[in-house]
Each structure stands twice: as structure tokens, then as C-alpha cells.
Write a protein that holds these residues in place. Structure first.
Motif, mmCIF file in Angstrom:
data_model
loop_
_atom_site.group_PDB
_atom_site.id
_atom_site.type_symbol
_atom_site.label_atom_id
_atom_site.label_comp_id
_atom_site.label_asym_id
_atom_site.label_seq_id
_atom_site.Cartn_x
_atom_site.Cartn_y
_atom_site.Cartn_z
ATOM 1 N N HIS A 181 1.256 17.860 7.026
ATOM 2 C CA HIS A 181 0.015 17.239 7.494
ATOM 3 C C HIS A 181 -0.441 17.925 8.779
ATOM 4 C CE1 HIS A 181 -2.727 14.135 9.054
ATOM 5 N NE2 HIS A 181 -2.859 13.796 7.790
ATOM 6 N N SER A 187 -2.296 1.827 7.338
ATOM 7 C CA SER A 187 -3.229 2.955 7.271
ATOM 8 C C SER A 187 -4.088 3.034 8.527
ATOM 9 C CB SER A 187 -4.117 2.832 6.032
ATOM 10 O OG SER A 187 -4.827 1.602 6.035
ATOM 11 N N HIS A 209 -3.328 -3.269 9.005
ATOM 12 C CA HIS A 209 -2.816 -2.382 7.971
ATOM 13 C C HIS A 209 -2.187 -1.125 8.563
ATOM 14 C CE1 HIS A 209 -4.814 -4.867 5.000
ATOM 15 N NE2 HIS A 209 -5.959 -4.735 5.669
ATOM 16 N N ALA A 218 4.771 5.542 4.015
ATOM 17 C CA ALA A 218 3.389 5.392 4.465
ATOM 18 C C ALA A 218 2.822 6.692 5.009
ATOM 19 C CB ALA A 218 3.305 4.304 5.533
ATOM 20 N N ASP A 247 -3.446 -3.608 -4.173
ATOM 21 C CA ASP A 247 -2.706 -3.026 -3.050
ATOM 22 C C ASP A 247 -2.954 -3.883 -1.813
ATOM 23 O OD1 ASP A 247 -5.338 -2.164 -3.370
ATOM 24 O OD2 ASP A 247 -5.041 -0.375 -2.150
ATOM 25 N N PRO A 289 0.787 -1.240 0.000
ATOM 26 C CA PRO A 289 0.000 0.000 0.000
ATOM 27 C C PRO A 289 0.815 1.285 0.000
ATOM 28 C CG PRO A 289 -1.008 -1.601 1.452
ATOM 29 C CD PRO A 289 0.311 -2.190 1.018
ATOM 30 N N SER A 290 1.973 1.302 0.689
ATOM 31 C CA SER A 290 2.744 2.551 0.735
ATOM 32 C C SER A 290 3.224 2.954 -0.648
ATOM 33 C CB SER A 290 3.945 2.414 1.681
ATOM 34 O OG SER A 290 4.777 1.335 1.295
ATOM 35 N N PRO A 292 1.880 10.702 5.127
ATOM 36 C CA PRO A 292 1.559 11.749 4.147
ATOM 37 C C PRO A 292 2.731 12.702 3.966
ATOM 38 C CG PRO A 292 -0.188 11.487 5.775
ATOM 39 C CD PRO A 292 0.983 10.695 6.273
ATOM 40 N N PRO A 345 0.255 6.478 -8.348
ATOM 41 C CA PRO A 345 -0.778 7.255 -9.064
ATOM 42 C C PRO A 345 -0.216 8.126 -10.187
ATOM 43 C CG PRO A 345 -1.220 7.283 -6.719
ATOM 44 C CD PRO A 345 0.122 6.637 -6.884
ATOM 45 N N ALA A 390 1.664 2.174 -3.442
ATOM 46 C CA ALA A 390 0.462 2.576 -4.176
ATOM 47 C C ALA A 390 0.099 4.016 -3.850
ATOM 48 C CB ALA A 390 -0.700 1.647 -3.821
ATOM 49 N N TYR A 391 0.329 4.412 -2.608
ATOM 50 C CA TYR A 391 -0.024 5.773 -2.194
ATOM 51 C C TYR A 391 1.005 6.780 -2.665
ATOM 52 C CZ TYR A 391 -0.756 9.780 0.866
ATOM 53 O OH TYR A 391 -0.954 11.043 1.350
ATOM 54 N N TYR A 392 2.287 6.426 -2.621
ATOM 55 C CA TYR A 392 3.335 7.418 -2.772
ATOM 56 C C TYR A 392 3.601 7.815 -4.218
ATOM 57 C CZ TYR A 392 7.796 9.774 -2.052
ATOM 58 O OH TYR A 392 8.799 10.693 -2.039
#
Length: 301
Positions: free
Chosen positions: A255, A230, A228, A249, A131, A104-105, A251, A112, A107-109
């Protein structure tokens, strides 16, 4: 018009060194030895008749001419890359599906932005992102459910090729109101006195942390365990405690509530890599997307 006597390899070498400002790091990115990389730069400088870098044993910097040439070099490489993408033989796959499995990290970082660029070139090709946890990502690649994966495990699998693209350290996630939020670093032993939260024992991240702290006399005890990362961050934001997470992971800076503090003594890190199946070639479409992921990750380091 003056004849261009240098080739693509010299141009790529120049941009890699300019990006990293380190011959050793650039050589690793290009899978070259530092002497071989230096020869390419020296050849380019000789052909151009100018010095592109000021360098010593501890310092590398672009010259004024080097900075000017960098803009042209990037534009040339991007134009060529775009041309290659446009003529890649995808006649049989102008519409289709590419499946990427990733933790997932990742996919987020950075995924996209890669998918956005890919979609601009191939709007009719669908992309599916799995993910999932590290073990699930690895299994998806081994079984063929995914074309390729982005993972931090897989180096020991005989049927999997692992190519490292990004190294990241574990950091401490804290709420901005927590007493540790103003610290420049925190020792792992100090977390024995905190309400520590972690992912469960089935997580690859948990295995990495437990292995790294196996010989520590004082180590944190988990008050809450989740599946997870998140979810961990949500608990941290709620003020329930602190958590160790991969840097990706968290932001981006700025933030409203979360803060990232380096963890030391020891420093724990993981290497993200691209994983594929040995002896199973990627489709042309999947290869293009894989190469985009590779380049984006290296630029982010």
C-alpha cells in the motif's frame, strides 16, 4: 489399471497436512486428533508404497514424491468438489437469495473471491451481504435476517453455533511517514505517547482491546473515536495519528501510505467464525456458500 484402495478421507488428510506443514494444525482443521490424522497419512503412504512427508517433532516437509502427488490430489479433490456442486439438489432454488452477514474486514479480505466462485456455479442465485458491526451481524443471524454470519462474537449465545475458521491479531496501522513505520514491533504501552485513534465503545473490537489492556499500567488514550475501522484507516492515512486494527482490515502489502506493525505486550487477537442458528438447517444453497467460505478462510491462514 492399478486399483485405488484409499478413500477421500486419506486424500483430504494429505492435502490438509501439505497445506499447513503441521500435523496439529491440519488435525484442528479437519476436527481430528493428531494420532487419527497420522494414521490416515500412514495408511495412504502404505497403500501408495511411498513416503509423502519427511517429519520430525519440529519439522514437516513434503518429499519429492509428495510434491508431485500433491498436484494430482488437489486436482482430484477440486474435480470431485465441482461435480458435487453441479449435482447438488438445488432444483427448487435455481433462482433465489442467500444472505450473509459479516464484519467488514471479512467482507473485504476473502468474501469477494468466494462470491465470485459461487456466482460462476449458480449465476441465477443472488447474494446479499450485510457488512455490519459484530453486534448487528449476530442479531441478523439470531433473527433470521441472514442465513449465516461471519463474526468474532457469538460463542456465548445459547441459540447460536460458532465455528472458528480464522484467527487474526491486532496490528498498529501507521502512515508510512510516521516514526513508528520502520519498527518491527510496538508495545501497547508505547502508544500512551502517541495520538491514538480507536472505534467507539459500542464496537466489538473496542471491547476486545479494552478487556485485553485492563491490567496494563500504561495504555493509550484515544484522541479520536469513530464508528468504523475503515474510517480509522482514512484518518491514519491523513496523518492524524495511529490506530490498532484487526490484521484483515489493512490492505494487502505494497500500500502506498499505510504500514502494519505487530503489537506486543500483550498480543491481542480475535477469532473469526461462522455463526448459524441451532436447530435451523441451512438451505442447500446457503450451505454450499457457507462451505466455500469455510474452505477459503482456512486456506488463507
Amino acid at each position: 489399471m492399478a486399483r485405488i484402495n484409499f478413500d477421500l478421507q486419506e486424500l483430504q488428510a494429505f492435502v490438509a497436512v501439505a497445506d499447513r506443514l503441521s500435523f496439529r494444525a491440519a488435525a484442528d482443521d479437519l476436527h481430528l486428533s493428531p494420532p487419527a490424522l497420522s494414521r490416515r497419512i500412514e495408511k495412504l503412504e502404505g497403500i501408495l508404497g511411498v513416503k509423502l512427508f519427511e517429519r520430525s517433532t519440529r519439522h514437516v516437509a513434503l518429499t519429492n514424491v509428495g510434491r508431485l502427488f500433491l498436484d494430482h490430489a488437489r486436482a482430484a479433490l477440486e474435480e470431485l468438489e465441482g461435480g458435487v456442486l453441479n449435482i447438488t439438489d438445488l432444483a427448487a432454488q435455481r433462482s433465489g437469495l442467500v444472505t450473509v452477514a459479516c464484519v467488514p474486514s471479512a467482507a473485504y479480505y476473502f468474501l469477494p473471491s468466494v462470491i465470485l466462485r459461487f456466482a460462476q456455479h449458480y449465476p441465477r442465485i443472488r447474494v446479499r451481504v450485510l457488512d455490519e458491526s459484530a453486534n448487528t451481524v449476530l442479531n441478523a443471524v439470531i433473527t433470521g435476517r441472514a442465513d449465516f454470519g461471519i463474526n468474532f462474537i457469538g460463542t456465548q449465545e445459547p441459540d447460536v453455533a460458532f465455528e472458528g475458521i480464522f484467527s487474526e491479531k491486532f496490528v498498529l496501522a501507521v502512515c508510512h511517514t510516521h516514526p513508528l513505520a520502520r519498527r518491527k514491533s510496538v508495545r501497547w504501552s508505547e502508544l500512551a505517547d502517541e495520538r491514538f485513534m480507536t472505534v467507539d465503545r459500542s464496537s466489538g473490537n473496542r471491547v476486545l482491546i479494552d478487556s485485553a489492556l485492563a491490567n496494563c499500567e500504561r495504555r493509550p488514550t484515544s484522541f479520536f473515536e469513530v464508528a468504523h475501522v475503515s474510517t480509522l484507516l482514512g484518518l491514519v492515512e491523513a496523518g492524524l495519528g495511529v490506530a490498532a486494527v484487526p490484521r484483515l482490515a489493512l490492505p494487502v502489502k505494497g500500500h502506498a501510505t499505510l504500514r502494519s506493525i505487530p503489537l506486543v505486550e500483550p498480543e491481542v487477537s480475535r477469532t473469526l467464525g461462522l455463526i448459524t442458528r441451532h436447530s435451523v438447517p441451512l438451505s442447500p444453497t446457503a450451505k454450499v456458500l457457507r462451505d466455500m467460505v469455510q474452505k477459503t478462510a482456512r486456506r488463507a491462514t
